[in-house]
Design an enzyme around this catalytic site. Structure first.
Site, mmCIF file in Angstrom:
data_model
loop_
_atom_site.group_PDB
_atom_site.id
_atom_site.type_symbol
_atom_site.label_atom_id
_atom_site.label_comp_id
_atom_site.label_asym_id
_atom_site.label_seq_id
_atom_site.Cartn_x
_atom_site.Cartn_y
_atom_site.Cartn_z
ATOM 1 N N GLU A 1 -9.374 9.263 4.959
ATOM 2 C CA GLU A 1 -9.604 7.826 4.784
ATOM 3 C C GLU A 1 -10.603 7.532 3.673
ATOM 4 O OE1 GLU A 1 -8.378 5.016 6.128
ATOM 5 O OE2 GLU A 1 -6.828 6.196 7.119
ATOM 6 N N GLU B 1 -13.864 5.616 -0.818
ATOM 7 C CA GLU B 1 -14.785 4.711 -0.141
ATOM 8 C C GLU B 1 -15.559 5.472 0.934
ATOM 9 O OE1 GLU B 1 -12.801 0.745 0.645
ATOM 10 O OE2 GLU B 1 -11.088 1.928 -0.052
ATOM 11 N N GLU C 1 0.851 -1.203 0.000
ATOM 12 C CA GLU C 1 0.000 0.000 0.000
ATOM 13 C C GLU C 1 0.879 1.242 0.000
ATOM 14 O OE1 GLU C 1 -2.821 0.494 3.131
ATOM 15 O OE2 GLU C 1 -3.563 -1.567 3.033
ATOM 16 N N LYS D 1 -15.875 4.411 5.019
ATOM 17 C CA LYS D 1 -14.718 4.177 5.871
ATOM 18 C C LYS D 1 -14.766 5.116 7.072
ATOM 19 C CE LYS D 1 -10.809 2.986 4.319
ATOM 20 N NZ LYS D 1 -9.467 2.955 3.682
#
Length: 402
Positions: A327, A318, A264, A321
Protein backbone atom coordinates in the site's frame (compact mmCIF):
# COMPACT_ATOMS: atom_id res chain seq x y z
CA UNK A 1 13.43 27.60 -4.82
CA UNK A 2 14.66 29.34 -7.96
CA UNK A 3 17.71 27.06 -8.24
CA UNK A 4 15.51 24.00 -7.76
CA UNK A 5 13.04 25.11 -10.40
CA UNK A 6 15.81 25.88 -12.88
CA UNK A 7 17.35 22.44 -12.31
CA UNK A 8 14.03 20.68 -12.70
CA UNK A 9 13.06 22.54 -15.85
CA UNK A 10 16.43 21.79 -17.43
CA UNK A 11 16.06 18.12 -16.57
CA UNK A 12 12.54 18.11 -17.96
CA UNK A 13 13.76 19.75 -21.16
CA UNK A 14 16.28 16.94 -21.59
CA UNK A 15 13.53 14.37 -21.09
CA UNK A 16 11.24 16.10 -23.60
CA UNK A 17 14.02 16.13 -26.22
CA UNK A 18 14.73 12.45 -25.73
CA UNK A 19 11.16 11.27 -25.32
CA UNK A 20 8.59 13.82 -26.52
CA UNK A 21 5.45 14.11 -24.41
CA UNK A 22 3.31 13.10 -27.39
CA UNK A 23 4.54 9.55 -26.98
CA UNK A 24 2.16 9.06 -24.05
CA UNK A 25 -1.43 9.52 -25.14
CA UNK A 26 -3.81 11.05 -22.60
CA UNK A 27 -2.72 9.23 -19.48
CA UNK A 28 -4.06 10.11 -16.05
CA UNK A 29 -2.34 9.85 -12.68
CA UNK A 30 -3.75 9.44 -9.17
CA UNK A 31 -2.26 11.97 -6.77
CA UNK A 32 -2.67 10.61 -3.25
CA UNK A 33 -1.21 12.40 -0.27
CA UNK A 34 -1.32 10.07 2.72
CA UNK A 35 2.26 10.93 3.62
CA UNK A 36 4.26 13.48 5.59
CA UNK A 37 7.25 13.77 3.28
CA UNK A 38 5.84 14.73 -0.12
CA UNK A 39 7.01 17.71 -2.15
CA UNK A 40 4.82 20.79 -2.37
CA UNK A 41 2.22 20.80 -5.16
CA UNK A 42 4.18 23.50 -7.00
CA UNK A 43 7.07 21.05 -7.33
CA UNK A 44 4.76 18.27 -8.47
CA UNK A 45 3.54 20.20 -11.52
CA UNK A 46 6.70 19.65 -13.63
CA UNK A 47 6.82 15.99 -12.54
CA UNK A 48 3.29 15.40 -13.78
CA UNK A 49 4.16 17.01 -17.10
CA UNK A 50 7.45 15.10 -17.37
CA UNK A 51 5.61 11.77 -17.52
CA UNK A 52 3.22 13.07 -20.15
CA UNK A 53 0.15 13.03 -17.91
CA UNK A 54 -2.55 15.53 -18.78
CA UNK A 55 -5.10 14.43 -16.18
CA UNK A 56 -4.89 14.16 -12.40
CA UNK A 57 -7.28 12.50 -9.99
CA UNK A 58 -7.43 13.66 -6.39
CA UNK A 59 -9.15 11.99 -3.45
CA UNK A 60 -10.22 15.37 -2.14
CA UNK A 61 -10.18 18.97 -3.33
CA UNK A 62 -6.90 20.10 -1.81
CA UNK A 63 -6.73 23.87 -2.36
CA UNK A 64 -2.92 23.85 -2.49
CA UNK A 65 -2.95 21.39 -5.38
CA UNK A 66 -5.75 23.10 -7.29
CA UNK A 67 -4.04 26.47 -6.98
CA UNK A 68 -0.64 25.07 -8.00
CA UNK A 69 -2.04 23.63 -11.24
CA UNK A 70 -3.86 26.80 -12.26
CA UNK A 71 -3.07 27.72 -15.85
CA UNK A 72 -1.42 24.38 -16.65
CA UNK A 73 -4.36 22.97 -18.67
CA UNK A 74 -4.10 19.72 -16.70
CA UNK A 75 -7.58 18.26 -16.20
CA UNK A 76 -8.70 17.35 -12.69
CA UNK A 77 -11.09 14.91 -11.10
CA UNK A 78 -11.66 16.12 -7.54
CA UNK A 79 -12.97 13.83 -4.86
CA UNK A 80 -15.69 14.21 -2.28
CA UNK A 81 -14.84 11.74 0.48
CA UNK A 82 -17.14 9.06 1.88
CA UNK A 83 -17.22 10.89 5.20
CA UNK A 84 -19.12 13.77 3.57
CA UNK A 85 -21.87 11.75 1.86
CA UNK A 86 -24.40 12.11 4.65
CA UNK A 87 -23.93 15.90 4.68
CA UNK A 88 -24.55 16.05 0.93
CA UNK A 89 -28.13 14.86 1.46
CA UNK A 90 -28.82 18.55 2.01
CA UNK A 91 -28.83 20.56 -1.22
CA UNK A 92 -27.59 23.73 0.46
CA UNK A 93 -24.59 21.84 1.83
CA UNK A 94 -23.91 20.35 -1.61
CA UNK A 95 -24.07 23.76 -3.25
CA UNK A 96 -21.76 25.23 -0.61
CA UNK A 97 -19.27 22.42 -1.23
CA UNK A 98 -19.32 22.94 -4.99
CA UNK A 99 -18.86 26.69 -4.62
CA UNK A 100 -15.89 26.29 -2.25
CA UNK A 101 -14.17 23.31 -3.88
CA UNK A 102 -14.95 23.66 -7.59
CA UNK A 103 -16.32 27.02 -8.66
CA UNK A 104 -13.61 28.92 -6.76
CA UNK A 105 -10.86 27.39 -8.92
CA UNK A 106 -12.55 27.59 -12.31
CA UNK A 107 -11.59 28.38 -15.00
CA UNK A 108 -7.91 28.77 -14.03
CA UNK A 109 -7.75 25.14 -12.88
CA UNK A 110 -9.43 22.77 -15.29
CA UNK A 111 -11.76 20.73 -13.06
CA UNK A 112 -13.76 18.40 -15.30
CA UNK A 113 -15.32 15.91 -12.89
CA UNK A 114 -16.29 15.25 -9.27
CA UNK A 115 -15.94 11.72 -7.90
CA UNK A 116 -18.53 11.44 -5.12
CA UNK A 117 -17.34 8.78 -2.70
CA UNK A 118 -14.96 5.93 -3.44
CA UNK A 119 -15.87 2.22 -3.66
CA UNK A 120 -18.91 2.88 -1.48
CA UNK A 121 -21.02 -0.08 -2.58
CA UNK A 122 -18.45 -2.71 -1.55
CA UNK A 123 -18.24 -1.43 2.01
CA UNK A 124 -21.41 -3.44 2.69
CA UNK A 125 -22.64 -0.45 4.71
CA UNK A 126 -26.26 0.15 3.72
CA UNK A 127 -26.43 3.49 5.50
CA UNK A 128 -23.43 4.72 3.49
CA UNK A 129 -24.54 3.23 0.17
CA UNK A 130 -27.99 4.72 0.68
CA UNK A 131 -26.42 8.18 0.79
CA UNK A 132 -24.45 7.78 -2.43
CA UNK A 133 -26.98 8.49 -5.17
CA UNK A 134 -28.72 11.37 -3.33
CA UNK A 135 -25.29 12.95 -2.78
CA UNK A 136 -24.45 12.59 -6.48
CA UNK A 137 -27.80 14.06 -7.46
CA UNK A 138 -27.45 17.03 -5.13
CA UNK A 139 -23.91 17.76 -6.33
CA UNK A 140 -25.17 17.65 -9.90
CA UNK A 141 -28.09 19.92 -9.05
CA UNK A 142 -25.65 22.35 -7.46
CA UNK A 143 -23.61 22.36 -10.67
CA UNK A 144 -26.77 23.02 -12.67
CA UNK A 145 -27.70 25.90 -10.38
CA UNK A 146 -24.22 27.38 -10.81
CA UNK A 147 -24.29 26.74 -14.58
CA UNK A 148 -21.30 24.41 -14.35
CA UNK A 149 -22.98 21.12 -15.30
CA UNK A 150 -21.84 21.29 -18.94
CA UNK A 151 -18.17 21.40 -17.99
CA UNK A 152 -18.10 19.30 -14.80
CA UNK A 153 -19.51 15.76 -14.59
CA UNK A 154 -20.50 13.84 -11.47
CA UNK A 155 -19.63 10.19 -10.95
CA UNK A 156 -18.30 7.71 -8.36
CA UNK A 157 -15.55 5.07 -8.41
CA UNK A 158 -16.29 1.40 -7.83
CA UNK A 159 -14.22 -1.58 -6.81
CA UNK A 160 -14.06 -4.48 -9.25
CA UNK A 161 -15.77 -6.43 -6.46
CA UNK A 162 -19.10 -5.04 -7.70
CA UNK A 163 -18.89 -7.88 -10.22
CA UNK A 164 -20.33 -11.26 -9.34
CA UNK A 165 -19.02 -12.91 -12.51
CA UNK A 166 -15.97 -11.86 -14.49
CA UNK A 167 -14.93 -14.97 -16.43
CA UNK A 168 -15.22 -15.30 -19.29
CA UNK A 169 -15.40 -11.54 -19.91
CA UNK A 170 -18.56 -11.89 -22.02
CA UNK A 171 -20.41 -13.27 -18.97
CA UNK A 172 -19.54 -10.30 -16.77
CA UNK A 173 -22.36 -9.49 -14.37
CA UNK A 174 -22.90 -7.31 -11.33
CA UNK A 175 -23.59 -8.76 -7.90
CA UNK A 176 -27.28 -9.47 -7.43
CA UNK A 177 -27.33 -7.74 -4.05
CA UNK A 178 -25.97 -4.52 -5.58
CA UNK A 179 -28.22 -4.22 -8.62
CA UNK A 180 -30.83 -2.33 -6.63
CA UNK A 181 -28.24 0.37 -5.84
CA UNK A 182 -26.38 0.23 -9.14
CA UNK A 183 -29.27 0.53 -11.58
CA UNK A 184 -30.38 4.03 -10.49
CA UNK A 185 -26.74 5.15 -10.36
CA UNK A 186 -26.22 3.91 -13.91
CA UNK A 187 -29.37 5.71 -14.98
CA UNK A 188 -28.03 8.91 -13.42
CA UNK A 189 -24.66 8.53 -15.16
CA UNK A 190 -26.33 7.88 -18.50
CA UNK A 191 -28.64 10.89 -18.26
CA UNK A 192 -25.86 13.22 -17.06
CA UNK A 193 -23.36 11.95 -19.68
CA UNK A 194 -20.90 10.85 -17.01
CA UNK A 195 -18.50 7.87 -17.15
CA UNK A 196 -18.62 4.69 -15.08
CA UNK A 197 -15.46 4.57 -12.95
CA UNK A 198 -13.88 1.26 -11.96
CA UNK A 199 -10.71 0.50 -9.98
CA UNK A 200 -9.04 -2.55 -11.54
CA UNK A 201 -5.94 -4.27 -10.14
CA UNK A 202 -4.71 -7.47 -11.85
CA UNK A 203 -2.06 -7.52 -9.10
CA UNK A 204 -4.67 -8.71 -6.59
CA UNK A 205 -5.71 -11.62 -8.78
CA UNK A 206 -2.08 -12.73 -9.10
CA UNK A 207 -1.35 -12.20 -5.40
CA UNK A 208 -4.39 -14.28 -4.43
CA UNK A 209 -3.46 -17.25 -6.60
CA UNK A 210 0.00 -17.03 -8.19
CA UNK A 211 0.08 -20.74 -9.03
CA UNK A 212 -2.95 -20.55 -11.33
CA UNK A 213 -2.82 -16.97 -12.59
CA UNK A 214 -0.17 -16.39 -15.25
CA UNK A 215 2.22 -13.57 -14.36
CA UNK A 216 2.82 -12.87 -18.05
CA UNK A 217 -0.95 -12.52 -18.55
CA UNK A 218 -1.25 -9.86 -15.84
CA UNK A 219 1.91 -7.98 -16.89
CA UNK A 220 0.97 -7.58 -20.59
CA UNK A 221 3.81 -9.93 -21.57
CA UNK A 222 3.67 -12.30 -24.59
CA UNK A 223 1.30 -15.12 -23.70
CA UNK A 224 -1.14 -17.58 -25.25
CA UNK A 225 -3.92 -15.70 -23.47
CA UNK A 226 -7.51 -16.91 -23.30
CA UNK A 227 -10.34 -17.34 -25.78
CA UNK A 228 -13.84 -16.26 -24.86
CA UNK A 229 -16.36 -18.53 -26.58
CA UNK A 230 -19.15 -16.19 -25.53
CA UNK A 231 -18.01 -13.39 -27.81
CA UNK A 232 -15.40 -15.24 -29.91
CA UNK A 233 -12.70 -12.81 -28.80
CA UNK A 234 -9.13 -13.42 -27.69
CA UNK A 235 -7.55 -11.81 -24.63
CA UNK A 236 -3.82 -11.56 -24.11
CA UNK A 237 -3.90 -9.62 -20.84
CA UNK A 238 -6.00 -9.58 -17.70
CA UNK A 239 -6.78 -5.86 -17.54
CA UNK A 240 -8.55 -5.92 -20.92
CA UNK A 241 -10.50 -8.97 -19.76
CA UNK A 242 -11.51 -7.13 -16.60
CA UNK A 243 -12.60 -4.05 -18.55
CA UNK A 244 -14.67 -6.07 -20.99
CA UNK A 245 -16.28 -7.95 -18.11
CA UNK A 246 -17.42 -4.55 -16.84
CA UNK A 247 -18.74 -3.61 -20.28
CA UNK A 248 -20.64 -6.91 -20.40
CA UNK A 249 -22.13 -6.28 -16.96
CA UNK A 250 -23.21 -2.79 -18.02
CA UNK A 251 -24.70 -4.17 -21.23
CA UNK A 252 -26.73 -6.76 -19.31
CA UNK A 253 -28.48 -3.91 -17.49
CA UNK A 254 -29.08 -1.93 -20.66
CA UNK A 255 -26.11 0.46 -20.50
CA UNK A 256 -23.93 -0.91 -23.26
CA UNK A 257 -22.84 2.53 -24.48
CA UNK A 258 -21.96 3.97 -21.06
CA UNK A 259 -18.25 4.92 -21.19
CA UNK A 260 -15.94 3.11 -18.78
CA UNK A 261 -13.01 4.85 -17.13
CA UNK A 262 -10.32 2.96 -15.23
CA UNK A 263 -9.98 5.33 -12.29
CA UNK A 264 -7.22 3.27 -10.65
CA UNK A 265 -4.79 0.62 -11.79
CA UNK A 266 -1.18 0.00 -10.94
CA UNK A 267 1.41 -2.35 -9.50
CA UNK A 268 3.43 -2.08 -6.27
CA UNK A 269 7.23 -2.07 -6.40
CA UNK A 270 7.55 -3.57 -2.92
CA UNK A 271 5.47 -5.79 -0.66
CA UNK A 272 5.43 -8.17 2.28
CA UNK A 273 6.63 -11.76 2.02
CA UNK A 274 3.14 -12.98 1.16
CA UNK A 275 2.64 -10.30 -1.51
CA UNK A 276 3.91 -12.33 -4.41
CA UNK A 277 4.99 -10.33 -7.42
CA UNK A 278 5.38 -6.95 -5.72
CA UNK A 279 8.79 -6.05 -7.15
CA UNK A 280 10.33 -3.11 -9.04
CA UNK A 281 10.78 -5.33 -12.11
CA UNK A 282 7.11 -6.30 -12.24
CA UNK A 283 5.94 -2.76 -11.52
CA UNK A 284 8.08 -1.55 -14.42
CA UNK A 285 6.61 -4.18 -16.74
CA UNK A 286 3.01 -3.51 -15.73
CA UNK A 287 3.06 0.27 -15.89
CA UNK A 288 5.48 0.48 -18.80
CA UNK A 289 3.47 -1.94 -20.95
CA UNK A 290 0.23 -0.26 -19.90
CA UNK A 291 1.50 3.12 -21.10
CA UNK A 292 2.51 1.58 -24.41
CA UNK A 293 -1.00 0.24 -24.89
CA UNK A 294 -2.54 3.61 -24.05
CA UNK A 295 -0.24 5.32 -26.55
CA UNK A 296 -1.52 3.06 -29.33
CA UNK A 297 -5.02 4.51 -28.93
CA UNK A 298 -6.62 1.10 -29.18
CA UNK A 299 -9.55 -0.23 -27.25
CA UNK A 300 -10.24 -3.61 -25.70
CA UNK A 301 -11.26 -6.65 -27.80
CA UNK A 302 -14.96 -6.04 -27.12
CA UNK A 303 -14.71 -2.26 -27.50
CA UNK A 304 -11.96 -1.72 -30.12
CA UNK A 305 -13.15 1.77 -31.04
CA UNK A 306 -13.15 3.10 -27.47
CA UNK A 307 -9.78 4.51 -26.45
CA UNK A 308 -8.42 3.40 -23.10
CA UNK A 309 -9.29 5.94 -20.41
CA UNK A 310 -6.92 5.11 -17.57
CA UNK A 311 -5.56 6.70 -14.40
CA UNK A 312 -2.40 5.05 -13.08
CA UNK A 313 -2.07 4.60 -9.34
CA UNK A 314 -0.11 6.47 -8.12
CA UNK A 315 2.14 9.52 -8.33
CA UNK A 316 4.12 8.90 -5.11
CA UNK A 317 4.86 6.23 -2.56
CA UNK A 318 2.82 7.25 0.49
CA UNK A 319 4.52 6.46 3.79
CA UNK A 320 1.54 6.88 6.13
CA UNK A 321 -0.88 4.53 4.40
CA UNK A 322 -2.03 1.66 6.64
CA UNK A 323 -2.08 -1.98 5.67
CA UNK A 324 0.49 -4.20 3.94
CA UNK A 325 3.78 -2.86 2.61
CA UNK A 326 2.44 -2.77 -0.95
CA UNK A 327 0.00 0.00 0.00
CA UNK A 328 2.92 2.35 0.58
CA UNK A 329 4.74 1.43 -2.63
CA UNK A 330 2.51 2.05 -5.64
CA UNK A 331 4.20 5.30 -6.59
CA UNK A 332 5.97 6.01 -9.85
CA UNK A 333 8.10 8.38 -7.78
CA UNK A 334 9.67 8.38 -4.36
CA UNK A 335 8.91 11.41 -2.16
CA UNK A 336 12.20 13.05 -3.19
CA UNK A 337 11.06 12.99 -6.82
CA UNK A 338 13.39 10.26 -8.03
CA UNK A 339 11.76 7.37 -9.93
CA UNK A 340 10.73 4.45 -7.74
CA UNK A 341 12.09 2.28 -10.56
CA UNK A 342 13.26 2.85 -14.13
CA UNK A 343 9.92 2.89 -15.88
CA UNK A 344 11.53 3.26 -19.31
CA UNK A 345 9.44 5.91 -21.02
CA UNK A 346 11.95 5.54 -23.84
CA UNK A 347 9.98 2.48 -24.90
CA UNK A 348 6.94 4.58 -25.78
CA UNK A 349 6.84 6.50 -29.03
CA UNK A 350 4.18 8.05 -31.18
CA UNK A 351 4.65 5.27 -33.69
CA UNK A 352 4.54 2.53 -31.06
CA UNK A 353 8.15 1.53 -31.68
CA UNK A 354 10.27 0.19 -28.87
CA UNK A 355 13.45 2.14 -28.23
CA UNK A 356 15.59 0.71 -25.48
CA UNK A 357 18.71 1.52 -23.56
CA UNK A 358 17.86 4.99 -22.27
CA UNK A 359 16.21 5.87 -18.99
CA UNK A 360 14.56 9.10 -17.99
CA UNK A 361 16.72 11.31 -15.80
CA UNK A 362 16.08 11.44 -12.07
CA UNK A 363 14.40 14.43 -10.51
CA UNK A 364 15.80 15.65 -7.22
CA UNK A 365 13.19 17.17 -4.95
CA UNK A 366 14.19 18.46 -1.50
CA UNK A 367 12.02 16.93 1.25
CA UNK A 368 9.29 19.12 2.66
CA UNK A 369 8.70 19.87 6.30
CA UNK A 370 6.81 16.79 7.51
CA UNK A 371 4.47 18.96 9.58
CA UNK A 372 3.19 20.62 6.41
CA UNK A 373 2.15 17.37 4.72
CA UNK A 374 -1.46 17.27 3.50
CA UNK A 375 -3.25 14.04 4.40
CA UNK A 376 -6.31 13.06 2.42
CA UNK A 377 -8.73 11.59 4.93
CA UNK A 378 -10.98 10.34 2.16
CA UNK A 379 -8.33 7.91 0.97
CA UNK A 380 -7.70 6.30 4.36
CA UNK A 381 -9.95 3.26 3.92
CA UNK A 382 -8.37 1.77 0.81
CA UNK A 383 -6.99 -1.31 2.57
CA UNK A 384 -10.37 -2.58 3.69
CA UNK A 385 -11.81 -2.06 0.20
CA UNK A 386 -9.00 -4.04 -1.38
CA UNK A 387 -9.49 -6.87 1.12
CA UNK A 388 -13.16 -6.98 0.17
CA UNK A 389 -12.18 -7.04 -3.51
CA UNK A 390 -9.87 -10.03 -3.09
CA UNK A 391 -12.43 -12.00 -1.06
CA UNK A 392 -15.12 -11.34 -3.65
CA UNK A 393 -12.93 -12.37 -6.56
CA UNK A 394 -11.72 -15.51 -4.83
CA UNK A 395 -15.29 -16.53 -4.03
CA UNK A 396 -16.05 -16.88 -7.73
CA UNK A 397 -13.26 -19.40 -8.25
CA UNK A 398 -9.60 -19.31 -9.14
CA UNK A 399 -10.07 -18.97 -12.88
CA UNK A 400 -12.57 -16.13 -12.42
CA UNK A 401 -9.93 -14.02 -10.71
CA UNK A 402 -10.11 -11.89 -13.82
Amino acid sequence: MADFTTHLLRSSAVLFLLFPVVVVSSIGINYGQIANNLPSPEKVVPLVKSIGADRVKLYDADPKVLKAFAGTNVEFIVGLGNEYLSKMQDLDSAQSWVKSNVQTYLPATKITSIAVGNEVLTFNDTSLSGCLLPAMQNIHTALVNLKLDRQVTVTTAHSLAVLETSYPPSSGAFRQDLKGCLSPILDFLSKSCSPFLINAYPFFAYKANPKQVSLDFVLFQPTDGIDDSGNNLHYDNMLFAQIDAVYAALGSLGYKTLPVQISETGWPSKGDEDEVGATPENAKKYNGNLLKLVSQKKGTPAMPNSHLDIFVFAMFNENLKPGPTSERNYGLFKPDGTPAYNLGFSGISSSGSNNTGTNAPSYILPPENPSSGYMSISSAGRVSWRSIRIISLMAVGSISLL
